[in-house]
Design a protein around this motif. Structure first.
Motif, PDB file in Angstrom:
ATOM      1  N   VAL A  90       0.839  -1.206   0.000  1.00  0.00           N
ATOM      2  CA  VAL A  90       0.000   0.000   0.000  1.00  0.00           C
ATOM      3  C   VAL A  90       0.870   1.251   0.000  1.00  0.00           C
ATOM      4  O   VAL A  90       0.659   2.181  -0.791  1.00  0.00           O
ATOM      5  CB  VAL A  90      -0.950   0.006   1.215  1.00  0.00           C
ATOM      6  CG1 VAL A  90      -1.631   1.372   1.362  1.00  0.00           C
ATOM      7  CG2 VAL A  90      -2.001  -1.088   1.080  1.00  0.00           C
ATOM      8  N   MET A  91       1.869   1.284   0.874  1.00  0.00           N
ATOM      9  CA  MET A  91       2.724   2.470   0.969  1.00  0.00           C
ATOM     10  C   MET A  91       3.568   2.646  -0.297  1.00  0.00           C
ATOM     11  O   MET A  91       3.795   3.776  -0.746  1.00  0.00           O
ATOM     12  CB  MET A  91       3.623   2.373   2.199  1.00  0.00           C
ATOM     13  CG  MET A  91       2.874   2.433   3.531  1.00  0.00           C
ATOM     14  SD  MET A  91       1.825   3.906   3.723  1.00  0.00           S
ATOM     15  CE  MET A  91       3.055   5.222   3.659  1.00  0.00           C
ATOM     16  N   THR A  92       4.006   1.540  -0.882  1.00  0.00           N
ATOM     17  CA  THR A  92       4.768   1.621  -2.133  1.00  0.00           C
ATOM     18  C   THR A  92       3.904   2.198  -3.243  1.00  0.00           C
ATOM     19  O   THR A  92       4.352   3.053  -4.023  1.00  0.00           O
ATOM     20  CB  THR A  92       5.276   0.224  -2.545  1.00  0.00           C
ATOM     21  OG1 THR A  92       6.149  -0.281  -1.528  1.00  0.00           O
ATOM     22  CG2 THR A  92       6.030   0.280  -3.865  1.00  0.00           C
ATOM     23  N   ARG A  93       2.660   1.739  -3.296  1.00  0.00           N
ATOM     24  CA  ARG A  93       1.727   2.236  -4.320  1.00  0.00           C
ATOM     25  C   ARG A  93       1.524   3.744  -4.185  1.00  0.00           C
ATOM     26  O   ARG A  93       1.504   4.483  -5.187  1.00  0.00           O
ATOM     27  CB  ARG A  93       0.395   1.491  -4.180  1.00  0.00           C
ATOM     28  CG  ARG A  93      -0.677   1.874  -5.198  1.00  0.00           C
ATOM     29  CD  ARG A  93      -0.257   1.501  -6.593  1.00  0.00           C
ATOM     30  NE  ARG A  93      -1.313   1.722  -7.568  1.00  0.00           N
ATOM     31  CZ  ARG A  93      -1.693   2.918  -8.022  1.00  0.00           C
ATOM     32  NH1 ARG A  93      -1.094   4.009  -7.587  1.00  0.00           N
ATOM     33  NH2 ARG A  93      -2.654   3.012  -8.926  1.00  0.00           N
ATOM     34  N   LEU A  94       1.393   4.218  -2.963  1.00  0.00           N
ATOM     35  CA  LEU A  94       1.195   5.649  -2.731  1.00  0.00           C
ATOM     36  C   LEU A  94       2.462   6.447  -3.032  1.00  0.00           C
ATOM     37  O   LEU A  94       2.397   7.548  -3.595  1.00  0.00           O
ATOM     38  CB  LEU A  94       0.755   5.885  -1.284  1.00  0.00           C
ATOM     39  CG  LEU A  94      -0.605   5.295  -0.896  1.00  0.00           C
ATOM     40  CD1 LEU A  94      -0.873   5.526   0.583  1.00  0.00           C
ATOM     41  CD2 LEU A  94      -1.723   5.883  -1.737  1.00  0.00           C
ATOM     42  N   GLU A  95       3.603   5.897  -2.666  1.00  0.00           N
ATOM     43  CA  GLU A  95       4.870   6.594  -2.927  1.00  0.00           C
ATOM     44  C   GLU A  95       5.107   6.776  -4.423  1.00  0.00           C
ATOM     45  O   GLU A  95       5.638   7.805  -4.862  1.00  0.00           O
ATOM     46  CB  GLU A  95       6.022   5.820  -2.290  1.00  0.00           C
ATOM     47  CG  GLU A  95       6.060   5.930  -0.767  1.00  0.00           C
ATOM     48  CD  GLU A  95       6.953   4.883  -0.118  1.00  0.00           C
ATOM     49  OE1 GLU A  95       7.678   4.182  -0.871  1.00  0.00           O
ATOM     50  OE2 GLU A  95       6.921   4.755   1.118  1.00  0.00           O
ATOM     51  N   LEU A  96       4.703   5.791  -5.207  1.00  0.00           N
ATOM     52  CA  LEU A  96       4.864   5.895  -6.657  1.00  0.00           C
ATOM     53  C   LEU A  96       3.971   6.988  -7.241  1.00  0.00           C
ATOM     54  O   LEU A  96       4.320   7.623  -8.238  1.00  0.00           O
ATOM     55  CB  LEU A  96       4.547   4.549  -7.314  1.00  0.00           C
ATOM     56  CG  LEU A  96       5.595   3.450  -7.105  1.00  0.00           C
ATOM     57  CD1 LEU A  96       5.038   2.096  -7.519  1.00  0.00           C
ATOM     58  CD2 LEU A  96       6.869   3.762  -7.886  1.00  0.00           C
ATOM     59  N   ALA A  97       2.821   7.192  -6.614  1.00  0.00           N
ATOM     60  CA  ALA A  97       1.894   8.224  -7.095  1.00  0.00           C
ATOM     61  C   ALA A  97       2.205   9.599  -6.516  1.00  0.00           C
ATOM     62  O   ALA A  97       1.670  10.605  -6.998  1.00  0.00           O
ATOM     63  CB  ALA A  97       0.458   7.831  -6.745  1.00  0.00           C
ATOM     64  N   ALA A  98       3.061   9.650  -5.497  1.00  0.00           N
ATOM     65  CA  ALA A  98       3.312  10.894  -4.766  1.00  0.00           C
ATOM     66  C   ALA A  98       3.757  12.073  -5.637  1.00  0.00           C
ATOM     67  O   ALA A  98       3.341  13.208  -5.386  1.00  0.00           O
ATOM     68  CB  ALA A  98       4.326  10.648  -3.650  1.00  0.00           C
ATOM     69  N   PRO A  99       4.592  11.868  -6.666  1.00  0.00           N
ATOM     70  CA  PRO A  99       4.987  13.020  -7.489  1.00  0.00           C
ATOM     71  C   PRO A  99       3.810  13.687  -8.203  1.00  0.00           C
ATOM     72  O   PRO A  99       3.937  14.823  -8.670  1.00  0.00           O
ATOM     73  CB  PRO A  99       5.967  12.406  -8.503  1.00  0.00           C
ATOM     74  CG  PRO A  99       6.486  11.183  -7.834  1.00  0.00           C
ATOM     75  CD  PRO A  99       5.322  10.652  -7.053  1.00  0.00           C
ATOM     76  N   HIS A 100       2.697  12.977  -8.280  1.00  0.00           N
ATOM     77  CA  HIS A 100       1.523  13.511  -8.979  1.00  0.00           C
ATOM     78  C   HIS A 100       0.289  13.414  -8.076  1.00  0.00           C
ATOM     79  O   HIS A 100      -0.782  12.995  -8.505  1.00  0.00           O
ATOM     80  CB  HIS A 100       1.302  12.745 -10.285  1.00  0.00           C
ATOM     81  CG  HIS A 100       2.485  12.773 -11.198  1.00  0.00           C
ATOM     82  ND1 HIS A 100       2.868  13.905 -11.892  1.00  0.00           N
ATOM     83  CD2 HIS A 100       3.393  11.812 -11.509  1.00  0.00           C
ATOM     84  CE1 HIS A 100       3.951  13.639 -12.601  1.00  0.00           C
ATOM     85  NE2 HIS A 100       4.287  12.381 -12.390  1.00  0.00           N
ATOM     86  N   ARG A 101       0.463  13.834  -6.832  1.00  0.00           N
ATOM     87  CA  ARG A 101      -0.627  13.692  -5.866  1.00  0.00           C
ATOM     88  C   ARG A 101      -1.860  14.496  -6.283  1.00  0.00           C
ATOM     89  O   ARG A 101      -2.984  14.055  -6.087  1.00  0.00           O
ATOM     90  CB  ARG A 101      -0.153  14.120  -4.471  1.00  0.00           C
ATOM     91  CG  ARG A 101      -1.140  13.777  -3.385  1.00  0.00           C
ATOM     92  CD  ARG A 101      -0.516  13.567  -2.017  1.00  0.00           C
ATOM     93  NE  ARG A 101       0.311  14.647  -1.548  1.00  0.00           N
ATOM     94  CZ  ARG A 101       0.518  14.912  -0.252  1.00  0.00           C
ATOM     95  NH1 ARG A 101      -0.064  14.165   0.677  1.00  0.00           N
ATOM     96  NH2 ARG A 101       1.312  15.879   0.120  1.00  0.00           N
ATOM     97  N   GLU A 102      -1.650  15.661  -6.885  1.00  0.00           N
ATOM     98  CA  GLU A 102      -2.796  16.460  -7.302  1.00  0.00           C
ATOM     99  C   GLU A 102      -3.542  15.786  -8.451  1.00  0.00           C
ATOM    100  O   GLU A 102      -4.758  15.920  -8.577  1.00  0.00           O
ATOM    101  CB  GLU A 102      -2.352  17.861  -7.717  1.00  0.00           C
ATOM    102  CG  GLU A 102      -3.497  18.846  -7.881  1.00  0.00           C
ATOM    103  CD  GLU A 102      -4.357  18.989  -6.629  1.00  0.00           C
ATOM    104  OE1 GLU A 102      -5.592  19.145  -6.772  1.00  0.00           O
ATOM    105  OE2 GLU A 102      -3.805  18.928  -5.508  1.00  0.00           O
ATOM    106  N   ALA A 103      -2.822  15.040  -9.275  1.00  0.00           N
ATOM    107  CA  ALA A 103      -3.478  14.287 -10.349  1.00  0.00           C
ATOM    108  C   ALA A 103      -4.358  13.185  -9.769  1.00  0.00           C
ATOM    109  O   ALA A 103      -5.414  12.863 -10.320  1.00  0.00           O
ATOM    110  CB  ALA A 103      -2.437  13.693 -11.296  1.00  0.00           C
TER     111      ALA A 103
END
Length: 211
Positions: A90-103
């Motif tokens: 779960v945390m890995t999935r979120l970290e991968l999306a973190a650069p585009h959190r607003e997206a």
């Protein structure tokens, strides 16, 4: 055109579109700007994403799920408890999306609309299924579905918490996941106890079947 070439074009459009999404959302405008930035014409866009911006979003979800699995392949998951594996995924999935959190925030806004609900549910299912796959889940009975249903609730709530998490390295989200997974474990233990109790109770229909 080969599948590899089409995949390259899809990735180019996605990469070019993500910077526009915080300002224009997952819209045709953002996709057109991405095509301009990537130097691709309208024909390529229609071939790559016939469903428009919603197709790009779906592709992004799939690409990020796949990236999560690749990251986890390099971790020693066998040495971890299942709960630890799920949290790491779960945390890995979120970290991968973190650069585009607003997206991600824009995606949730789009998929909250009724016409996008079926697609949103499919995306959520694919993500939690990938997480359970990474965690080594081998269930083939009814537990296969209950595990994914419970994790979908955890992941959905975590995603909303993560969007507003301003803590360092998402420590707040990490603690949130711990609490939610603890809740799930309590539910699973309760289910197990009820199942064992049910096995010990007399079956009132057994004699009827013999009659």
């Amino acid at each position: 055109m080969t599948d590899d070439h089409l995949l390259t074009e899809k990735r180019a459009l996605l990469e070019a579109m993500l910077p526009h999404v915080p300002f224009d959302g997952w819209t045709a405008k953002a996709l057109n700007l991405a095509a301009r930035d990537a130097g691709l014409d309208t024909g390529v866009v229609l071939r790559a994403f016939p469903g428009g911006a919603a197709d790009v979003l779906d592709f992004w979800v799939s690409e990020t799920d796949a990236a999560m699995l690749r990251v986890l392949e390099g971790r020693d998951l066998a040495a971890m408890k299942v709960r630890e594996r799920v949290k790491l995924a779960v945390m890995t999935r979120l970290e991968l999306a973190a650069p585009h959190r607003e997206a991600v925030r824009r995606a949730l806004t789009l998929e909250a609309l009724p016409q996008h609900a079926p697609r949103a549910l499919k995306q959520l299912y694919r993500t939690v299924d990938a997480i359970w796959y990474a965690a080594g889940d081998t269930a083939t009975d009814f537990n296969f579905y209950t595990k994914r249903m419970l994790l979908a609730g955890v992941y959905g709530a975590t995603l909303l918490h993560w969007l507003d998490d301003k803590s360092e390295n998402f420590a707040g989200t990490s603690a949130f996941v711990d609490r939610r997974l603890a809740d799930v474990m309590r539910i699973e233990k309760a289910k197990s106890k009820l199942a064992k109790l049910a096995d010990r109770l007399p079956n009132p229909f057994r004699n009827l079947r013999r009659a």
